[in-house]
Every structure is written in C-alpha cells, then in structure tokens.
Design an enzyme around this catalytic site. Structure first.
Site, PDB file in Angstrom:
ATOM      1  N   CYS A 104       0.825  -1.212   0.000  1.00 59.16           N
ATOM      2  CA  CYS A 104       0.000   0.000   0.000  1.00 59.16           C
ATOM      3  C   CYS A 104       0.862   1.265   0.000  1.00 59.16           C
ATOM      4  O   CYS A 104       1.468   1.566  -1.029  1.00 59.16           O
ATOM      5  CB  CYS A 104      -0.998  -0.054   1.145  1.00 59.16           C
ATOM      6  SG  CYS A 104      -2.477   0.899   0.787  1.00 59.16           S
ATOM      7  N   HIS A 135      -3.302  -5.525   1.979  1.00 59.93           N
ATOM      8  CA  HIS A 135      -2.560  -5.710   3.237  1.00 59.93           C
ATOM      9  C   HIS A 135      -2.484  -7.184   3.649  1.00 59.93           C
ATOM     10  O   HIS A 135      -3.271  -7.620   4.502  1.00 59.93           O
ATOM     11  CB  HIS A 135      -3.234  -4.910   4.354  1.00 59.93           C
ATOM     12  CG  HIS A 135      -3.081  -3.446   4.207  1.00 59.93           C
ATOM     13  ND1 HIS A 135      -2.085  -2.732   4.826  1.00 59.93           N
ATOM     14  CD2 HIS A 135      -3.780  -2.548   3.463  1.00 59.93           C
ATOM     15  CE1 HIS A 135      -2.173  -1.459   4.489  1.00 59.93           C
ATOM     16  NE2 HIS A 135      -3.194  -1.319   3.661  1.00 59.93           N
ATOM     17  N   GLU A 160      -0.558  -8.543   5.617  1.00 59.12           N
ATOM     18  CA  GLU A 160      -0.188  -8.669   7.037  1.00 59.12           C
ATOM     19  C   GLU A 160      -1.412  -8.684   7.944  1.00 59.12           C
ATOM     20  O   GLU A 160      -1.301  -8.975   9.132  1.00 59.12           O
ATOM     21  CB  GLU A 160       0.782  -7.541   7.437  1.00 59.12           C
ATOM     22  CG  GLU A 160       0.172  -6.160   7.634  1.00 59.12           C
ATOM     23  CD  GLU A 160      -0.177  -5.432   6.334  1.00 59.12           C
ATOM     24  OE1 GLU A 160      -0.078  -6.043   5.249  1.00 59.12           O
ATOM     25  OE2 GLU A 160      -0.571  -4.248   6.414  1.00 59.12           O
TER      26      GLU A 160
END
Ligand code: GLN
Length: 199
Positions: free
Chosen positions: A82, A177, A179
C-alpha cells in the site's frame, strides 16, 4: 541469515509495521524493526508497510534514510504494501509525489472512490504467481491503483481488472494488506526472493 531464517527488516517510522513483523515470523523469517541506516545495513530484505506515504516520505528525509533505502533496493529485496508500494513506484499521481523509483510501475493514490475506500475482496492469483492453491483474501485500505506496469514487471494477481500484486526482479508490491490476514503465502513469496537474492 540465522538458522536458515532470513533476517528481514520492517521500516518502522510510521504505519502498520507491527503486523508485518508478526506476519514475517509466521512465514518463517527473523523480523527486525528498522529506523536507522545502520539497522538497514544489517538486514537481508525489507518490508515497507502501509500507512500514509506522504508522512513516511517526510520521515525518510528527516531520518536521512531516503538515499540509503534507494541504495539498499539496488542490491536487496524490498516488499512494499500500500503506502510502501507508492514509495517504491517510478511515478506517483493524485497528487504527484517523490518516490524511490525502484519499480517500473505508475500508481494513483487513493484511487478507489469514497464508497469503496476500504473493503475485503477475494483474489484469484494468476497462473505464474506460485500462489495458486487457493484464493487470497485481500484487505484494501484507501488503496492506490497500479495504472501502469512496465516491461520488466509482472502482474501476479489482479482485482476488478487492476493489478494488485506485482513483482519486478527482487522486489514485490501489493496494494492490499497481506499482514492483516492469517494467510502467510504472500510474505512467504517475498521470503523466497530474499533467500534467492542471498545465494
Ligand atoms: N492512502 C495512503 C497513501 O496514499 C495509503 C493507504 C495505506 O497504506 N493503507 O499513502
């Protein structure tokens, strides 16, 4: 490299670096937070997390990390998610902004309309992505759109017709994302790059 675990830094100036540390550990790396050029020197690869790219850029200059980061990227793998993808791109629009220029992609910031500002989608990775065993759950938060992909770059997954996971040589970017989900495959893909680069 320690016990076969690549030592991977997470740029920890701003943004969601803690979640990346956990995701890297799940994928089999030895994660460390990076805030100085000396810390950057000690790692085999680096994650630039999501957050706010304009703020991150200011902090990179303030900490004298902009040029060291560019030099690091000329030799070692970087994974930008991002805001991190925005920093790695060659050209940034909406608004225009300086970037590291380590990947031949053009990105438009905050490119999804307000209604679609943030959302969760399922991605079907492309055949060549090595991620083909199941869909990827992708969390988008005020994401950029990758508008241009240069000849050296390869699209590994798309969403609604736009590239969202792209690699170029040792580098990788995601506009979502990985993560924030439990699936370790995207981080594992980056660790493969870190290991290959160390050989
Ligand atoms: N909108 C942010 C930017 O332009 C990126 C958002 C994110 O990293 N989740 O920098």
């Amino acid at each position: 490299m320690k016990n076969g675990k690549p030592k991977v830094g997470v740029l920890a100036l701003q943004g969601d670096f803690e979640a990346h540390g956990k995701a890297l550990a799940r994928a089999g790396a030895d994660p460390v937070e990076v805030r100085t050029a000396a810390e950057l020197d000690s790692v085999d690869g680096l994650v630039i997390p999501g957050g706010e790219s304009t703020t991150m850029l200011k902090l990179l200059h303030y900490e004298n990390l902009f040029e060291p980061l560019r030099a690091f990227g000329a030799a070692k793998p970087i994974f930008g998610t991002c805001a991190g993808a925005i920093l790695l791109a060659n050209d940034v629009s909406h608004p225009r902004q300086e970037s590291l220029g380590l990947m031949d992609i053009g990105v438009q910031r905050n490119a999804y309309g307000r209604q679609l500002d943030s959302r969760i989608a399922r991605l079907e990775p492309g055949e060549e992505s090595r991620l083909t065993d199941a869909d990827i759950e992708a969390v988008f938060i005020r994401a950029p759109i990758i508008r241009r992909v240069g000849g050296q770059a390869r699209v590994l997954a798309s969403y609604a017709g736009d590239p969202v996971l792209v690699e170029q040589g040792r580098h990788l970017v995601a506009t979502f994302h990985p993560e924030l989900t439990e699936d370790p495959r995207v981080h594992a893909l980056f660790l493969d790059k870190v290991r290959e680069n160390g050989r």
